[in-house]
Design a protein around this motif. Structure first.
Motif, PDB file in Angstrom:
ATOM      1  N   PRO A 182     -16.878   1.106   5.672  1.00 31.17           N
ATOM      2  CA  PRO A 182     -17.959   0.110   5.783  1.00 31.17           C
ATOM      3  C   PRO A 182     -17.765  -1.084   4.854  1.00 31.17           C
ATOM      4  N   ALA A 183     -17.184  -0.845   3.675  1.00 24.99           N
ATOM      5  CA  ALA A 183     -16.941  -1.975   2.766  1.00 24.99           C
ATOM      6  C   ALA A 183     -15.935  -2.949   3.369  1.00 24.99           C
ATOM      7  N   ALA A 184     -14.924  -2.413   4.060  1.00 27.33           N
ATOM      8  CA  ALA A 184     -13.943  -3.264   4.727  1.00 27.33           C
ATOM      9  C   ALA A 184     -14.583  -4.034   5.875  1.00 27.33           C
ATOM     10  N   GLU A 185     -15.442  -3.348   6.614  1.00 28.76           N
ATOM     11  CA  GLU A 185     -16.078  -3.981   7.781  1.00 28.76           C
ATOM     12  C   GLU A 185     -16.951  -5.172   7.400  1.00 28.76           C
ATOM     13  N   ARG A 186     -17.473  -5.159   6.167  1.00 29.89           N
ATOM     14  CA  ARG A 186     -18.282  -6.296   5.705  1.00 29.89           C
ATOM     15  C   ARG A 186     -17.444  -7.565   5.600  1.00 29.89           C
ATOM     16  N   LEU A 187     -16.143  -7.380   5.438  1.00 34.94           N
ATOM     17  CA  LEU A 187     -15.282  -8.522   5.141  1.00 34.94           C
ATOM     18  C   LEU A 187     -14.639  -9.147   6.379  1.00 34.94           C
ATOM     19  N   GLY A 188     -14.739  -8.476   7.526  1.00 33.50           N
ATOM     20  CA  GLY A 188     -14.130  -9.061   8.722  1.00 33.50           C
ATOM     21  C   GLY A 188     -13.853  -7.998   9.769  1.00 33.50           C
ATOM     22  N   GLN A 189     -13.094  -8.395  10.793  1.00 36.16           N
ATOM     23  CA  GLN A 189     -12.630  -7.447  11.797  1.00 36.16           C
ATOM     24  C   GLN A 189     -11.660  -6.466  11.152  1.00 36.16           C
ATOM     25  N   CYS A 190     -11.680  -5.226  11.632  1.00 39.45           N
ATOM     26  CA  CYS A 190     -10.829  -4.214  11.012  1.00 39.45           C
ATOM     27  C   CYS A 190      -9.909  -3.551  12.029  1.00 39.45           C
ATOM     28  N   LEU A 191      -8.663  -3.382  11.645  1.00 36.11           N
ATOM     29  CA  LEU A 191      -7.733  -2.521  12.368  1.00 36.11           C
ATOM     30  C   LEU A 191      -7.369  -1.402  11.398  1.00 36.11           C
ATOM     31  N   VAL A 192      -7.878  -0.195  11.693  1.00 38.78           N
ATOM     32  CA  VAL A 192      -7.666   0.931  10.784  1.00 38.78           C
ATOM     33  C   VAL A 192      -6.384   1.643  11.186  1.00 38.78           C
ATOM     34  N   GLU A 193      -5.394   1.615  10.331  1.00 35.31           N
ATOM     35  CA  GLU A 193      -4.146   2.280  10.692  1.00 35.31           C
ATOM     36  C   GLU A 193      -3.994   3.640  10.023  1.00 35.31           C
ATOM     37  N   ASP A 194      -2.920   4.334  10.321  1.00 36.59           N
ATOM     38  CA  ASP A 194      -2.937   5.797  10.170  1.00 36.59           C
ATOM     39  C   ASP A 194      -1.538   6.374  10.036  1.00 36.59           C
ATOM     40  N   VAL A 195      -0.671   5.736   9.262  1.00 40.19           N
ATOM     41  CA  VAL A 195       0.688   6.277   9.178  1.00 40.19           C
ATOM     42  C   VAL A 195       0.736   7.508   8.274  1.00 40.19           C
ATOM     43  N   GLY A 196       1.773   8.318   8.465  1.00 39.10           N
ATOM     44  CA  GLY A 196       1.984   9.480   7.610  1.00 39.10           C
ATOM     45  C   GLY A 196       3.401   9.462   7.082  1.00 39.10           C
ATOM     46  N   VAL A 197       3.568   9.878   5.824  1.00 33.91           N
ATOM     47  CA  VAL A 197       4.914   9.964   5.244  1.00 33.91           C
ATOM     48  C   VAL A 197       5.047  11.284   4.495  1.00 33.91           C
ATOM     49  N   PRO A 198       6.289  11.742   4.288  1.00 30.36           N
ATOM     50  CA  PRO A 198       6.474  12.901   3.416  1.00 30.36           C
ATOM     51  C   PRO A 198       5.805  12.609   2.070  1.00 30.36           C
ATOM     52  N   ARG A 199       5.240  13.630   1.450  1.00 28.95           N
ATOM     53  CA  ARG A 199       4.360  13.378   0.308  1.00 28.95           C
ATOM     54  C   ARG A 199       5.068  12.690  -0.853  1.00 28.95           C
ATOM     55  N   SER A 200       6.361  12.948  -0.991  1.00 29.89           N
ATOM     56  CA  SER A 200       7.083  12.318  -2.106  1.00 29.89           C
ATOM     57  C   SER A 200       7.287  10.824  -1.874  1.00 29.89           C
ATOM     58  N   ARG A 201       7.110  10.353  -0.652  1.00 27.24           N
ATOM     59  CA  ARG A 201       7.333   8.940  -0.343  1.00 27.24           C
ATOM     60  C   ARG A 201       6.046   8.129  -0.393  1.00 27.24           C
ATOM     61  N   LEU A 202       4.959   8.765  -0.776  1.00 27.36           N
ATOM     62  CA  LEU A 202       3.665   8.083  -0.817  1.00 27.36           C
ATOM     63  C   LEU A 202       3.700   6.806  -1.665  1.00 27.36           C
ATOM     64  N   PRO A 203       4.275   6.834  -2.896  1.00 24.71           N
ATOM     65  CA  PRO A 203       4.289   5.584  -3.675  1.00 24.71           C
ATOM     66  C   PRO A 203       5.030   4.464  -2.953  1.00 24.71           C
ATOM     67  N   GLU A 204       6.188   4.765  -2.375  1.00 19.66           N
ATOM     68  CA  GLU A 204       6.937   3.739  -1.652  1.00 19.66           C
ATOM     69  C   GLU A 204       6.132   3.187  -0.492  1.00 19.66           C
ATOM     70  N   MET A 205       5.446   4.084   0.226  1.00 22.73           N
ATOM     71  CA  MET A 205       4.674   3.619   1.381  1.00 22.73           C
ATOM     72  C   MET A 205       3.565   2.683   0.927  1.00 22.73           C
ATOM     73  N   VAL A 206       2.821   3.091  -0.087  1.00 18.21           N
ATOM     74  CA  VAL A 206       1.677   2.289  -0.523  1.00 18.21           C
ATOM     75  C   VAL A 206       2.152   0.961  -1.104  1.00 18.21           C
TER      76      VAL A 206
END
Lengths: 454, 454
Positions: free
Chosen positions: A324-348
């Protein structure tokens, strides 16, 4: 194409043709998908009427778009021109709740929270808890193989479905699975149907697994970090230690800032990420202490543990405010990728870099314990109503980056219409061929939710 | 049919045509299945050679029977006349063991215990532990969706497989799944292939999930009971309480008597059933105390808890002796029905009644926490080598009883050749049709392990 013939074949289900009423049944929460105009909407109240509808649709070659509550984020329930929309949302009966065998038999339209609430009366829970749990239906959860916050410990929807009743394209009823926790007679058709986004048949009823409800409120641990890397290291340490938190969520700076601006949560300058974890079960206190220690050792600026239900609920509320906080700021496209857990820092970190480079606002939360990352692209539509090119260009780069890291396009939302064009990148040519062949095995005329999934 | 063409297409894999050598590759541990005579046996050492074999088989319309170690109990690896047997048992490389992501990539021929041992060096475990774990391969475990003792807590093989590399009938390589714990892009082909008994393709490699190894030895709880009903009540109480034992096994009087006669375990007269449970994890002591109490409250004559590894191993050894003790008494047909957990007493009592009525010796053990029951039919072959009619008549009644109780023909062994004729009873006519259509989607020429599964 005689709708009268269909109406005559129905029992007490409602057949809607008023365009104004139909409009609400043509879309889900994927606001970027453009719906077509259906021929009619069937608000089914029995499997028999779904059978009648599919026999009619097969006889007249009418495409069918099934739907539950319409809370999907990938456009799996987007109507197409000339289709029959079949809603199972009115089929809300909990047929059986069997505490001894820890299972329930429910109609497809039962709302997730209603099932969980009924289970709670027997000391049980229905574990999968997508963010939409207060409105989404078990049938829709099954169609998308929905995840949720506590699936880091208890698994996704597929892990809680024992058997299905499905109406096939030709109107036959297929019953899969069983009431046992194990079973290997034949192919795992139950698992194949879970997550198939309405392309193989319409789920009318499910036998689902219930689990013992943790005997008391979970302990909640919150930590704030001066860098994303430190937060991701803390996640990796918790996973590696085998602590088994029941929830482990990451919230990035952009999301925290939007929530703070709205609700004044007292965000400290320099906070780049927050982690919220919970531990339930008999060893919750021990686990909470261990999680606290891992947060501190990874460099958290601030860590707090709460065993008070009201305070825990407040902390979780921060996580729930992200969208909801994002929706206040504009249109939203909510994405949903998954990575192996050790790659989380690289992904973010890649998401932040892509966001900067394309000057597209991206706010990220993650089911960090699962490596499932939700970057929300926030933008204003162009004057003609269209989506700026930069948004899809940035999203494309995020998808490719997730795949490069050994990940997936979608951890829990599904492909729907929005992600079809990337599917070949993930499943390959042989994989796509097999998808088409499996689809034809169930639905040789191609009537079930055409244009969705692959 | 030029075998020379196949031999020429291979790399370093061995092609065997010596009938004496081939004989060992024509059967598994389903001694009631009668194997045919293969054309040749391929002992593959690479996915590329499996590809070459399938291209050759497709070109020449040669049926293919894949196999791992041959420890299956349903005849899924029984050779047929004129087939090419493809063994992946020599593909024994652990390609990757990734502790940070808690996963491994292994070739199909890696032995279950070898993978678990390698994981242990990183504080991890490969959870599925079929009784054959010291000899059976991951590829074979995947083909049958093998269960095991600790799957009451950690799930079956399917719950530990993240992705597969599979050679299709036409020789194409299909890669399914991912390295993430969640993912919903497209159909769950990984889950469909697990348990498909070699009828859809040949698994050459798998990405499997590893889990944190419990930090110390489990506590073991043993209880003896004066009636099957009391033992089953104890099981139900433990399940209901949500304790989550890592193992919960039932052994019936006939099995205990056979073990006692052989090994003198000091069986008390009046003991009708024994339960063996284990609890691992941080709350093992608390769980063991709770299990002890439930055993006592359900009427156990004797309960003991051991936290000593050597003593625990001795107690578990009793369970492991069940099958060899039966084999000393005659030919064995090991069955594998599953029932909802609350119906365990009825199932076990029905087996006893059927055994008495047909005068067929049946010895029963059960993965009681899963409702998975293994009645072993013990008999002497007739003078002509055939199986007495009473054995199959009794087995037929056991299968039907399991289905009547809401259960399954097979909890973890598979259908193979031995249980095909009962499949329609479990999956129904629409289910059988869909099985055939899915099979044709993968294998339109019907070359992959024909005559198995359904």
């Amino acid at each position: 194409m005689s709708l009268t013939a269909l109406a005559d074949a129905l029992g007490s289900s409602r057949l809607v043709t008023d365009p104004d009423v139909m409009d609400a049944y043509t879309r889900d929460e994927a606001h970027l998908a453009t719906p077509g105009r259906p021929l009619a909407v069937l608000i089914a109240d029995s499997a028999e009427d779904v059978v009648a509808a599919m026999k009619w649709a097969t006889a007249h070659r009418v495409p069918v778009v099934p739907r539950g509550a319409g809370s999907g984020l990938a456009g799996g329930a987007t109507a197409i021109d000339g289709c029959l929309v079949v809603s199972t949302a009115a089929m809300r009966t909990i047929v059986e709740l069997n505490a001894a065998d820890q299972l329930a038999v429910v109609q497809a339209g039962v709302v997730n929270a209603d099932l969980d609430g009924a289970a709670a009366e027997h000391g049980l829970m229905y574990a999968p808890d997508p963010s939409s749990y207060q409105i989404s239906t078990i049938g829709g959860n099954i169609a998308t193989n929905a995840g949720g916050l506590r699936c880091v410990k208890y698994g996704v929807t597929r892990d809680s479905v024992l058997g299905l009743e499905v109406v096939l394209a030709d109107g036959r009823i297929l019953r899969t699975g069983h009431r046992t926790v194990k079973g290997v007679a034949g192919y795992d058709l139950t698992g194949l149907l879970v997550g198939s986004e309405g392309t193989l048949g319409i789920v009318t009823s499910a036998t689902v697994r219930l689990r013992p409800r943790p005997p008391r409120e979970p302990a909640t641990i919150v930590g704030s970090f001066g860098s994303l890397r430190a937060a991701a290291d803390a996640v990796a340490a918790v996973v590696r230690a085998g602590i088994g938190p029941s929830l482990l969520e990451l919230i990035d700076r952009a999301t925290l800032a939007a929530i703070d601006e709205w609700k004044r949560i007292g965000l400290e300058p320099g906070t780049e990420a927050m982690l919220i974890a919970q531990a339930d079960g008999p060893d919750a206190d021990e686990a909470a202490t261990a999680i606290e220690r891992h947060f501190t050792e990874a460099g958290a600026d601030f860590v707090a543990v709460s065993r008070d239900p009201a305070e825990s609920a407040q902390l979780l509320e921060i996580r729930r405010l992200a969208y909801p906080a994002a929706e206040r700021l504009g249109q939203c496209l909510v994405e949903d990728v998954g990575v192996p857990r050790s790659r989380l820092p690289e992904m973010v970190e890649s998401i932040e870099e892509i966001s900067r480079r394309h000057a597209v606002t991206v706010m990220t939360v993650a089911h960090a314990g699962d490596g499932n990352v939700h970057p929300t692209f926030v933008f204003d539509r162009l004057a003609d109503g269209s989506v700026p090119d930069a948004v899809w260009t940035a999203a494309d780069e995020v998808f490719r980056r997730a795949l490069d890291l050994g990940g997936t396009l979608t951890g829990e939302h599904g492909v729907g219409v929005l992600k079809r064009r990337w599917m070949a990148l993930e499943v390959g040519e042989a994989g796509l061929d097999i998808h088409h062949a499996v689809k034809a095995a169930f639905d040789p005329l191609g009537l079930m939710n055409p244009g969705k999934g692959f």
